[in-house]
Design a protein around this motif. Structure first.
Motif, PDB file in Angstrom:
ATOM      1  N   GLN A  10       0.849  -1.173   0.000  1.00  0.00           N
ATOM      2  CA  GLN A  10       0.000   0.000   0.000  1.00  0.00           C
ATOM      3  C   GLN A  10       0.898   1.241   0.000  1.00  0.00           C
ATOM      4  N   LEU A  11       0.578   2.185  -0.848  1.00  0.00           N
ATOM      5  CA  LEU A  11       1.359   3.417  -0.899  1.00  0.00           C
ATOM      6  C   LEU A  11       1.045   4.272   0.324  1.00  0.00           C
ATOM      7  N   GLN A  12       2.087   4.817   0.910  1.00  0.00           N
ATOM      8  CA  GLN A  12       1.937   5.683   2.073  1.00  0.00           C
ATOM      9  C   GLN A  12       2.029   7.140   1.638  1.00  0.00           C
ATOM     10  N   ARG A  13       1.707   8.024   2.534  1.00  0.00           N
ATOM     11  CA  ARG A  13       1.646   9.462   2.250  1.00  0.00           C
ATOM     12  C   ARG A  13       2.994  10.001   1.762  1.00  0.00           C
ATOM     13  N   ASN A  14       4.094   9.577   2.369  1.00  0.00           N
ATOM     14  CA  ASN A  14       5.399  10.148   2.035  1.00  0.00           C
ATOM     15  C   ASN A  14       6.192   9.338   1.009  1.00  0.00           C
ATOM     16  N   ASP A  15       5.589   8.321   0.386  1.00  0.00           N
ATOM     17  CA  ASP A  15       6.302   7.495  -0.600  1.00  0.00           C
ATOM     18  C   ASP A  15       6.781   8.303  -1.800  1.00  0.00           C
ATOM     19  N   PHE A  16       5.938   9.207  -2.307  1.00  0.00           N
ATOM     20  CA  PHE A  16       6.315   9.980  -3.476  1.00  0.00           C
ATOM     21  C   PHE A  16       7.553  10.831  -3.182  1.00  0.00           C
ATOM     22  N   MET A  17       7.562  11.497  -2.057  1.00  0.00           N
ATOM     23  CA  MET A  17       8.705  12.346  -1.710  1.00  0.00           C
ATOM     24  C   MET A  17       9.971  11.508  -1.485  1.00  0.00           C
ATOM     25  N   ASN A  18       9.820  10.309  -0.918  1.00  0.00           N
ATOM     26  CA  ASN A  18      10.979   9.429  -0.736  1.00  0.00           C
ATOM     27  C   ASN A  18      11.580   9.035  -2.077  1.00  0.00           C
ATOM     28  N   ARG A  19      10.734   8.777  -3.057  1.00  0.00           N
ATOM     29  CA  ARG A  19      11.226   8.411  -4.390  1.00  0.00           C
ATOM     30  C   ARG A  19      11.936   9.594  -5.044  1.00  0.00           C
ATOM     31  N   VAL A  20      11.367  10.764  -4.935  1.00  0.00           N
ATOM     32  CA  VAL A  20      11.988  11.963  -5.504  1.00  0.00           C
ATOM     33  C   VAL A  20      13.338  12.208  -4.836  1.00  0.00           C
ATOM     34  N   GLU A  21      13.381  12.041  -3.513  1.00  0.00           N
ATOM     35  CA  GLU A  21      14.627  12.229  -2.774  1.00  0.00           C
ATOM     36  C   GLU A  21      15.684  11.212  -3.212  1.00  0.00           C
ATOM     37  N   PHE A  22      15.263   9.968  -3.438  1.00  0.00           N
ATOM     38  CA  PHE A  22      16.193   8.937  -3.906  1.00  0.00           C
ATOM     39  C   PHE A  22      16.732   9.309  -5.291  1.00  0.00           C
ATOM     40  N   CYS A  23      15.863   9.781  -6.168  1.00  0.00           N
ATOM     41  CA  CYS A  23      16.303  10.160  -7.523  1.00  0.00           C
ATOM     42  C   CYS A  23      17.322  11.293  -7.473  1.00  0.00           C
ATOM     43  N   ARG A  24      17.089  12.245  -6.606  1.00  0.00           N
ATOM     44  CA  ARG A  24      18.056  13.346  -6.463  1.00  0.00           C
ATOM     45  C   ARG A  24      19.393  12.827  -5.947  1.00  0.00           C
ATOM     46  N   TRP A  25      19.331  11.942  -4.964  1.00  0.00           N
ATOM     47  CA  TRP A  25      20.560  11.356  -4.412  1.00  0.00           C
ATOM     48  C   TRP A  25      21.325  10.592  -5.491  1.00  0.00           C
ATOM     49  N   ALA A  26      20.595   9.761  -6.273  1.00  0.00           N
ATOM     50  CA  ALA A  26      21.238   8.974  -7.332  1.00  0.00           C
ATOM     51  C   ALA A  26      21.842   9.892  -8.389  1.00  0.00           C
ATOM     52  N   LYS A  27      21.134  10.951  -8.744  1.00  0.00           N
ATOM     53  CA  LYS A  27      21.648  11.899  -9.731  1.00  0.00           C
ATOM     54  C   LYS A  27      22.933  12.549  -9.215  1.00  0.00           C
ATOM     55  N   HIS A  28      22.964  12.886  -7.948  1.00  0.00           N
ATOM     56  CA  HIS A  28      24.158  13.470  -7.335  1.00  0.00           C
ATOM     57  C   HIS A  28      25.324  12.474  -7.368  1.00  0.00           C
ATOM     58  N   GLN A  29      25.046  11.195  -7.051  1.00  0.00           N
ATOM     59  CA  GLN A  29      26.081  10.164  -7.074  1.00  0.00           C
ATOM     60  C   GLN A  29      26.655   9.986  -8.485  1.00  0.00           C
ATOM     61  N   ILE A  30      25.780   9.996  -9.484  1.00  0.00           N
ATOM     62  CA  ILE A  30      26.218   9.845 -10.876  1.00  0.00           C
ATOM     63  C   ILE A  30      27.052  11.049 -11.295  1.00  0.00           C
ATOM     64  N   HIS A  31      26.664  12.240 -10.838  1.00  0.00           N
ATOM     65  CA  HIS A  31      27.406  13.454 -11.165  1.00  0.00           C
ATOM     66  C   HIS A  31      28.827  13.376 -10.585  1.00  0.00           C
ATOM     67  N   ASN A  32      28.972  12.847  -9.379  1.00  0.00           N
ATOM     68  CA  ASN A  32      30.283  12.732  -8.727  1.00  0.00           C
ATOM     69  C   ASN A  32      31.106  11.556  -9.248  1.00  0.00           C
ATOM     70  N   ASN A  33      30.425  10.517  -9.694  1.00  0.00           N
ATOM     71  CA  ASN A  33      31.116   9.302 -10.138  1.00  0.00           C
ATOM     72  C   ASN A  33      30.371   8.762 -11.355  1.00  0.00           C
ATOM     73  N   GLU A  34      30.928   8.924 -12.553  1.00  0.00           N
ATOM     74  CA  GLU A  34      30.234   8.542 -13.798  1.00  0.00           C
ATOM     75  C   GLU A  34      29.936   7.054 -13.891  1.00  0.00           C
ATOM     76  N   VAL A  35      30.715   6.238 -13.209  1.00  0.00           N
ATOM     77  CA  VAL A  35      30.493   4.788 -13.273  1.00  0.00           C
ATOM     78  C   VAL A  35      29.719   4.278 -12.056  1.00  0.00           C
ATOM     79  N   PHE A  36      29.039   5.172 -11.371  1.00  0.00           N
ATOM     80  CA  PHE A  36      28.283   4.791 -10.169  1.00  0.00           C
ATOM     81  C   PHE A  36      27.278   3.679 -10.459  1.00  0.00           C
ATOM     82  N   LEU A  37      26.539   3.794 -11.567  1.00  0.00           N
ATOM     83  CA  LEU A  37      25.512   2.784 -11.877  1.00  0.00           C
ATOM     84  C   LEU A  37      26.114   1.406 -12.137  1.00  0.00           C
TER      85      LEU A  37
END
Length: 177
Positions: free
Chosen positions: A112-139
């Motif tokens: 079941q989706l919770q109230r803060n799930d959407f924001m958690n996903r957005v926050e994860f995407c920002r974190w992953a984007k930051h990691q990729i920016h710092n390290n191109e082979v992060f993925l």
């Protein structure tokens, strides 16, 4: 091929070359193909393909009742477990189940989706984007898998979870996240 081989005084290389001359649009058989054809004719007296000899499946009425009884008692039982308990081959077990319109339906996990799930996903995407920016082979260092659901308090292996049924039961299992 056999007639060409005979015309060439039973010489494999000559037969191969003559076949290539007569049928230029077909791929020519090798010398070995002519030899194998002759060997088979000598050994079996025929060029027809023999059916492979395999263990006969045991699907009599008594075995069908036993297999269907096992599934009725425990719809989550595996075909290998039925094989071990009954002594019937796994192929025969599957044949019996499929003849009676049974299929192995797999569990579908849902959350079941919770109230803060959407924001958690957005926050994860920002974190992953930051990691990729710092390290191109992060993925390349991240392991993506569809093997199972991993939790802190248990392990669910979806590969082995199934339910034998004649109709799709739409089997759902709610999991906490």
């Amino acid at each position: 091929m056999l007639l060409i081989y005979d015309e060439c005084q039973q010489k494999f290389v000559r037969a191969k070359n003559m076949y290539a001359e007569r049928y230029p649009h077909r791929p020519p058989p090798s010398r070995r193909t002519f030899k194998n054809m002759c060997d088979k004719l000598i050994q079996t007296g025929s060029l027809s393909v023999r059916k492979s000899e395999c263990r006969k499946r045991v699907t009599n009425e008594q075995n069908e009742i036993g297999v269907l009884g096992s599934v009725a008692t425990n719809p989550h039982i595996s075909s290998r477990q039925i094989e071990r308990e009954s002594g019937i081959s796994s192929k025969s077990v599957l044949l019996i189940l499929h003849c009676h319109k049974f299929h192995p339906y797999h569990v579908i996990l849902h959350q079941q989706l919770q109230r803060n799930d959407f924001m958690n996903r957005v926050e994860f995407c920002r974190w992953a984007k930051h990691q990729i920016h710092n390290n191109e082979v992060f993925l390349n260092t991240v392991l993506f898998t569809d093997e199972a659901t991993f939790t802190n308090h248990g392990n669910v292996n979806l590969q082995n979870m199934h339910l034998w049924a004649a109709e799709n039961p739409h089997w759902l299992r709610q999991v906490e996240h």
